[in-house]
Structure formats: C-alpha cells, structure tokens
Design a protein around this motif. Structure first.
Motif, mmCIF file in Angstrom:
data_model
loop_
_atom_site.group_PDB
_atom_site.id
_atom_site.type_symbol
_atom_site.label_atom_id
_atom_site.label_comp_id
_atom_site.label_asym_id
_atom_site.label_seq_id
_atom_site.Cartn_x
_atom_site.Cartn_y
_atom_site.Cartn_z
ATOM 1 N N CYS A 20 2.034 32.891 45.527
ATOM 2 C CA CYS A 20 2.541 33.555 44.329
ATOM 3 C C CYS A 20 2.502 32.518 43.217
ATOM 4 O O CYS A 20 3.284 31.568 43.228
ATOM 5 N N ALA A 21 1.599 32.702 42.296
ATOM 6 C CA ALA A 21 1.398 31.731 41.231
ATOM 7 C C ALA A 21 1.832 32.294 39.886
ATOM 8 O O ALA A 21 1.532 33.445 39.558
ATOM 9 N N ALA A 22 2.530 31.466 39.142
ATOM 10 C CA ALA A 22 2.908 31.830 37.781
ATOM 11 C C ALA A 22 1.848 31.295 36.836
ATOM 12 O O ALA A 22 1.473 30.126 36.916
ATOM 13 N N SER A 23 1.354 32.146 35.982
ATOM 14 C CA SER A 23 0.293 31.725 35.067
ATOM 15 C C SER A 23 0.726 31.895 33.626
ATOM 16 O O SER A 23 1.719 32.581 33.326
ATOM 17 N N GLY A 24 -0.031 31.279 32.748
ATOM 18 C CA GLY A 24 0.258 31.380 31.329
ATOM 19 C C GLY A 24 1.615 30.803 31.002
ATOM 20 O O GLY A 24 1.994 29.738 31.501
ATOM 21 N N ARG A 25 2.350 31.508 30.193
ATOM 22 C CA ARG A 25 3.655 31.025 29.771
ATOM 23 C C ARG A 25 4.762 31.485 30.713
ATOM 24 O O ARG A 25 5.928 31.208 30.482
ATOM 25 N N THR A 26 4.374 32.151 31.765
ATOM 26 C CA THR A 26 5.374 32.642 32.695
ATOM 27 C C THR A 26 5.966 31.489 33.479
ATOM 28 O O THR A 26 5.240 30.681 34.050
ATOM 29 N N SER A 27 7.251 31.429 33.501
ATOM 30 C CA SER A 27 7.894 30.422 34.338
ATOM 31 C C SER A 27 8.169 31.039 35.700
ATOM 32 O O SER A 27 8.024 32.245 35.894
ATOM 33 N N VAL A 28 8.532 30.209 36.615
ATOM 34 C CA VAL A 28 8.871 30.747 37.930
ATOM 35 C C VAL A 28 10.308 31.217 37.959
ATOM 36 O O VAL A 28 10.773 31.712 38.974
ATOM 37 N N GLY A 29 11.014 31.053 36.864
ATOM 38 C CA GLY A 29 12.364 31.557 36.815
ATOM 39 C C GLY A 29 13.307 30.740 37.669
ATOM 40 O O GLY A 29 12.989 29.630 38.101
ATOM 41 N N SER A 30 14.442 31.295 37.932
ATOM 42 C CA SER A 30 15.442 30.607 38.717
ATOM 43 C C SER A 30 15.342 30.924 40.200
ATOM 44 O O SER A 30 15.927 30.222 41.013
ATOM 45 N N ALA A 31 14.631 31.971 40.523
ATOM 46 C CA ALA A 31 14.455 32.330 41.924
ATOM 47 C C ALA A 31 13.176 33.137 42.068
ATOM 48 O O ALA A 31 12.797 33.875 41.159
ATOM 49 N N VAL A 32 12.531 32.952 43.187
ATOM 50 C CA VAL A 32 11.333 33.734 43.505
ATOM 51 C C VAL A 32 11.578 34.441 44.824
ATOM 52 O O VAL A 32 12.001 33.808 45.797
ATOM 53 N N GLY A 33 11.316 35.713 44.826
ATOM 54 C CA GLY A 33 11.517 36.494 46.039
ATOM 55 C C GLY A 33 10.230 37.131 46.512
ATOM 56 O O GLY A 33 9.302 37.368 45.731
ATOM 57 N N TRP A 34 10.177 37.349 47.807
ATOM 58 C CA TRP A 34 9.066 38.093 48.416
ATOM 59 C C TRP A 34 9.625 39.402 48.979
ATOM 60 O O TRP A 34 10.657 39.395 49.657
ATOM 61 N N PHE A 35 8.925 40.479 48.692
ATOM 62 C CA PHE A 35 9.268 41.781 49.213
ATOM 63 C C PHE A 35 8.010 42.401 49.815
ATOM 64 O O PHE A 35 6.901 41.942 49.541
ATOM 65 N N ARG A 36 8.205 43.442 50.581
ATOM 66 C CA ARG A 36 7.046 44.139 51.099
ATOM 67 C C ARG A 36 7.338 45.629 51.155
ATOM 68 O O ARG A 36 8.491 46.055 51.196
ATOM 69 N N GLN A 37 6.263 46.386 51.132
ATOM 70 C CA GLN A 37 6.394 47.834 51.228
ATOM 71 C C GLN A 37 5.289 48.368 52.115
ATOM 72 O O GLN A 37 4.099 48.235 51.786
ATOM 73 N N ALA A 38 5.701 48.924 53.224
ATOM 74 C CA ALA A 38 4.758 49.540 54.145
ATOM 75 C C ALA A 38 4.529 50.985 53.735
ATOM 76 O O ALA A 38 5.363 51.583 53.058
ATOM 77 N N PRO A 39 3.422 51.566 54.149
ATOM 78 C CA PRO A 39 3.131 52.962 53.787
ATOM 79 C C PRO A 39 4.247 53.894 54.232
ATOM 80 O O PRO A 39 4.681 53.849 55.391
ATOM 81 N N GLY A 40 4.732 54.683 53.296
ATOM 82 C CA GLY A 40 5.764 55.649 53.610
ATOM 83 C C GLY A 40 7.151 55.076 53.768
ATOM 84 O O GLY A 40 8.076 55.795 54.141
ATOM 85 N N LYS A 41 7.295 53.805 53.480
ATOM 86 C CA LYS A 41 8.608 53.161 53.633
ATOM 87 C C LYS A 41 9.071 52.574 52.312
ATOM 88 O O LYS A 41 8.298 52.379 51.381
ATOM 89 N N GLU A 42 10.352 52.279 52.265
ATOM 90 C CA GLU A 42 10.905 51.675 51.066
ATOM 91 C C GLU A 42 10.579 50.177 51.030
ATOM 92 O O GLU A 42 10.327 49.543 52.056
ATOM 93 N N ARG A 43 10.613 49.664 49.840
ATOM 94 C CA ARG A 43 10.410 48.224 49.665
ATOM 95 C C ARG A 43 11.550 47.464 50.346
ATOM 96 O O ARG A 43 12.704 47.873 50.246
ATOM 97 N N GLU A 44 11.205 46.386 51.026
ATOM 98 C CA GLU A 44 12.241 45.609 51.704
ATOM 99 C C GLU A 44 12.088 44.131 51.411
ATOM 100 O O GLU A 44 10.985 43.609 51.178
ATOM 101 N N PHE A 45 13.209 43.478 51.447
ATOM 102 C CA PHE A 45 13.281 42.041 51.190
ATOM 103 C C PHE A 45 12.686 41.267 52.356
ATOM 104 O O PHE A 45 12.947 41.588 53.525
ATOM 105 N N VAL A 46 11.906 40.262 52.029
ATOM 106 C CA VAL A 46 11.328 39.380 53.050
ATOM 107 C C VAL A 46 12.022 38.013 53.020
ATOM 108 O O VAL A 46 12.474 37.517 54.044
#
Length: 125
Positions: A20-46
């Motif tokens: 997960c790369a931040a480009s341009g003027r985007t900072s990485v912020g104070s926290a970076v999270g990973w989530f995933r979403q399987a077909p037919g399912k809700e997004r979930e925290f990784v």
C-alpha cells in the motif's frame, strides 16, 4: 492517493505480499489499515498499524498468518500473507486515517478517511 497492489492467484498454503503506497501529496496519515471484502460478504478488518507505534493490530483470523510492516522512506505499508486459505479470497483494501485512532476504533472502517483501490487475491484449493 493510496494504491494497493500485489494481488493475484495463489495456491492454498502459499504466500502473497500486498503493498500500500502513498503517492503524490498523500501522507500515510496516523494509521494505515487493511480490510478485505469477499464476494457477497461485508468488508472486514484484517489489520492495521498506527504510524508512530511498532506493533500492528490484527483480526483473529490474521494472527499468526499475516504480518504488517512498513517502509517509512517509501511511505509504503505491506501485508505479508502466509498459509493462505481459499476463504482468504477477497479484494484487499488499504486505507489511512488522518487522526490517530483509539484502540477500539482501529478495526472500524469509519475510522479511515482515505481508501485505495483494492487488489484481488484469489486462493485456489
């Protein structure tokens, strides 16, 4: 702008590293999270990492199999996934939070202000 990459097809038991790369003027912020979403399912925290802390946080299913690391100079966060299972098949997203989230809010998607395009990981049995 955040960009997740590294998805693809992998056999069960295999490994994959997402970036997960931040480009341009985007900072990485104070926290970076990973989530995933399987077909037919809700997004979930990784998992997630608060930028000024050493220890990432993981969902139970990710503990022991997934590892989050970061490269400050490259403004990149990685998600190393090992021992992949077919149920790990999903679109994986990274997101960042401008403000430092409290612990209880780390797994909540509303914490995160900016989301990258996802990358699809398909685990074949």
């Amino acid at each position: 702008q955040l960009q997740a990459s590294g998805g693809g097809l992998v056999q069960a038991g295999g490994s994959r590293r997402l970036s997960c790369a931040a480009s341009g003027r985007t900072s990485v912020g104070s926290a970076v999270g990973w989530f995933r979403q399987a077909p037919g399912k809700e997004r979930e925290f990784v998992g997630a990492v608060r930028w000024n802390e050493g220890n990432p946080y993981y969902a139970d299913f990710a503990k022991g199999r997934f590892t989050i690391s970061r490269d400050n100079a490259k403004r990149t966060v990685y998600l190393q996934m090992n021992s992949l299972k077919p149920e790990d098949t999903a679109v994986y997203y990274c997101a960042h939070s401008v403000r430092r989230p409290i612990l209880s809010m780390i797994p909540n998607h509303v914490t995160y202000d900016y989301w990258g395009q996802g990358t699809l990981v398909t685990v074949s049995s």
